[in-house]
Design a protein around this motif. Structure first.
Motif, mmCIF file in Angstrom:
data_model
loop_
_atom_site.group_PDB
_atom_site.id
_atom_site.type_symbol
_atom_site.label_atom_id
_atom_site.label_comp_id
_atom_site.label_asym_id
_atom_site.label_seq_id
_atom_site.Cartn_x
_atom_site.Cartn_y
_atom_site.Cartn_z
ATOM 1 N N ARG A 42 0.812 -1.212 0.000
ATOM 2 C CA ARG A 42 0.000 0.000 0.000
ATOM 3 C C ARG A 42 0.849 1.268 0.000
ATOM 4 O O ARG A 42 0.343 2.350 -0.249
ATOM 5 N N ILE A 67 0.230 12.346 11.280
ATOM 6 C CA ILE A 67 -0.594 11.206 10.879
ATOM 7 C C ILE A 67 -0.867 11.258 9.374
ATOM 8 O O ILE A 67 -0.709 10.257 8.663
ATOM 9 N N LEU A 68 -1.238 12.426 8.890
ATOM 10 C CA LEU A 68 -1.569 12.549 7.468
ATOM 11 C C LEU A 68 -0.357 12.243 6.590
ATOM 12 O O LEU A 68 -0.491 11.623 5.538
ATOM 13 N N GLN A 72 0.389 8.223 6.926
ATOM 14 C CA GLN A 72 -0.584 7.282 6.348
ATOM 15 C C GLN A 72 -0.641 7.390 4.820
ATOM 16 O O GLN A 72 -1.216 6.542 4.152
ATOM 17 N N ASP A 73 -0.030 8.428 4.269
ATOM 18 C CA ASP A 73 0.003 8.550 2.815
ATOM 19 C C ASP A 73 1.379 9.089 2.413
ATOM 20 O O ASP A 73 1.507 10.200 1.913
#
Lengths: 213, 406
Positions: B316, B367-368, B371-372
């Motif tokens: 991912r 976090i942003l 997670q990407d």
């Protein structure tokens, strides 16, 4: 650049069976488009947005999108803590996903905060628009269930952008209203503290709406 | 197999009698100089490619040598090479070429028989719906697995070719047979991505072969920037049904062998995943304590995100071409994946250490970002650096017993 100021920071979770469209709803709401990456959510994902509510008030929503499968439960249920609102999503074309809503409400009761505001969301209505025979859960049945369990209720489509903003913002409005009324009531001061997760790095309770045009 | 390569490189060995059509590798001297990719091929890459071909041309392939050569990466331009190397290193193809064809045929038949027992009537062109796939004699476990697989196959999409009904039907069968054969874990989300990665390589190999054979068509399009195999939806329709079956069976066996050491990742509570996360945390702690403290302050400790990295073996966090380069190393690595993966995860996290630390007092940004991860902007060099840094960490800490003591 500082965030717009807001009255409350509200933690919201998205739950429901795998494949009902939780990630699509969130992406549509936050980014106004469908997700760039496809694939089931593994664990949890996070998004945030500052919103001017229709009936007044500015909130910042921290939304946690969770995986729908049992296997990731240990990871996902940890995120129920401190959530003041939840969207429980099912797929109007798959009856099982509606029947499992009860199980999701039990989960919330077990791991979530007392007094959490819940919206029941019947997603994928775009599919039944073209072919009504695909519908396996009627609006009436879901509405009845929602009323009985004291849930807000709406049907939606992330693909066609139907009611997406509405489901998030009605939930936030309700949380905001509950919160504001508690705020004015000294008796519920304790409860308020439990309900609303205060972001220590942000100023609280500013009176207006720098995010509104 | 590899008859033509033998002609070029091997003077003394007897030709191998039985050949596998799909395993033919283009002659490097010819194709490398004439194909559209030749200008991007440095001399060292060419030598490396020729070394791999030479190793693969031996009647008894030396897996140890192949492993160390493949560790330096496998050229993107010929999917055949990667396909064979992965199959050999995963223990699916026998290194003894004399027995290779018979053993592969046997394995393929074994898979096809098993698949047929579940899907006696399913044609590759059919839509995948519960009604045409689920039968009354299935157990509840099978039905539940099946429903989840159907949902996930629809959203497994490493490339355009995976939108075809044929690809979806192949993937469904592979996952279902795997789930049935591994009741201790059953199907777990994430395994779909792993299977799709193998399928991607084998589809690319076959489409490349078809393109080379048909006159007037150039080889599989290679995006020079990203070394991508640009598989088109309609390309899958060109593949004969027999070959489709082979690709499906090969994908199954590679998935099976790949997951052999990873069983614990997918059993209840996923103890394997948690072990790898814990090890990753140890390594990061040792290398960059400040980063760990920073993540703890942001209430976003590695267990919250390394979880997906491990569960999906990084599929991912990278696009499929980048992932393939990372998996080259993971598959070629001497140690099993559970030992090696924590170093890759730690190296990946450490890469963003400065960026993460720059978000002081802004936990949401942390976090942003994590997670990407902005890895889609990475080029091949970045992947190579990441893997070199993983190796560096491994050298630093692999044999350091004091790390284990905690």
């Amino acid at each position: 650049m500082a965030d717009p100021e807001y009255d409350y920071l509200l933690k919201i979770i998205l739950i429901g069976d795998a494949g009902v469209g939780k990630t699509f709803l969130l992406s549509r709401y936050i980014n106004e488009e469908l997700p760039r990456k496809k694939g089931p959510t593994i664990g949890v994902e996070f998004a945030t947005k500052s919103i001017c509510l229709a009936n007044g008030g500015v909130v910042k929503a921290q939304i946690w999108d969770t995986a729908g499968t049992e296997r990731f439960k240990a990871i996902t249920s940890a995120h129920y803590r401190k959530s003041v609102g939840a969207l429980v999503v099912y797929d109007v074309t798959v009856r099982d996903t509606f029947l499992h809503v009860k199980k999701w409400l039990d989960e919330l009761r077990e791991h979530g905060e007392p007094g959490i505001v819940v919206t029941l969301v019947g997603n994928k209505v775009d599919l039944v628009k073209d072919d009504p025979s695909l519908r396996q859960v009627t609006t009436e049945e879901a509405q009845k269930f929602a009323t009985k369990n004291d849930l807000l209720f709406e049907e939606s489509s992330a693909i066609e952008d139907i009611n997406v903003k509405l489901i998030f913002e009605n939930l936030l409005q309700k949380v905001y209203d509950v919160k504001s009324s508690e705020f004015t009531d000294e008796k519920y001061n304790e409860k308020k503290k439990r309900l609303v997760y205060q972001d220590p790095s942000k100023p609280q309770s500013k009176d207006s709406s720098s995010c509104c045009n | 197999m590899l008859e033509r390569i033998k002609g070029v490189f091997s003077k003394k060995k007897k030709p191998v009698e039985k050949k596998l059509e799909e395993d033919k590798i283009p002659e490097p001297e010819d194709d490398l100089n004439t194909s559209s990719t030749s200008q991007t091929f440095s001399n060292s890459e060419k030598r490396h490619y020729q070394k791999l071909c030479l190793l693969l041309s031996e009647p008894m392939i030396d897996l140890k040598k192949l492993r160390s050569e493949a560790w330096y990466g496998i050229p993107m331009c010929y999917p055949q090479i990667r396909s064979i190397v992965w199959k050999l290193l995963l223990g699916y193809y026998s290194p003894n070429q004399e027995f290779q064809e018979s053993s592969i045929s046997r394995k393929r038949e074994e898979y096809i028989d098993c698949s047929r027992s579940y899907f006696p009537n399913l044609a590759y062109s059919e839509d995948l719906t519960e009604t045409n796939l689920i039968s009354e004699d299935m157990s509840i476990y099978e039905v539940d697995s099946f429903k989840q697989i159907i949902i996930d196959v629809k959203r497994t999409h490493p490339g355009e070719a995976f939108s075809s009904k044929i690809s979806k039907s192949m993937l469904t069968r592979i996952l279902f047979v795997w789930a049935f054969k591994h009741p201790a874990s059953g199907y777990v989300q994430g395994i779909n991505d792993l299977a799709a990665t193998f399928m991607y390589i084998f589809l690319a190999e076959e489409i490349d072969r078809i393109n080379r054979e048909s006159e007037g068509r150039k080889s599989v399009d290679i995006d020079l920037e990203h070394n991508a195999y640009d598989l088109k939806l309609e390309d899958v329709d060109l593949i004969e049904e027999e070959k489709i079956q082979h690709i499906e069976a090969d994908t199954y066996w590679c998935l099976e062998n790949f997951l052999e050491t990873l069983q614990e990742n997918y059993t209840e509570h996923q103890p394997g995943v948690h072990k790898i996360i814990a090890r990753t945390e140890q390594i990061v702690m040792k290398k960059d304590k400040e980063l760990m403290e920073f993540l703890e302050a942001a209430d976003y400790v590695p267990s919250k995100f390394v979880y997906r990295w491990v569960n999906n073996i990084l599929s991912r966090e990278f696009n499929v071409q980048q992932l393939i380069m990372i998996w080259d190393k993971i598959i070629a690595e001497e140690e099993d994946i559970t030992t090696y993966l924590p170093y890759v995860c730690a190296a990946l996290l450490l890469k963003f250490s400065d960026c993460i630390k720059s978000y002081a007092e802004r936990p949401e940004e942390v976090i942003l970002l994590i997670q990407d991860l902005p890895t889609r902007e990475w080029g091949n060099e970045d992947i190579k650096v990441l893997m070199a840094e993983s190796y560096q960490l491994q050298c630093l800490y692999e044999f350091n017993s004091h790390l284990e003591e905690k």
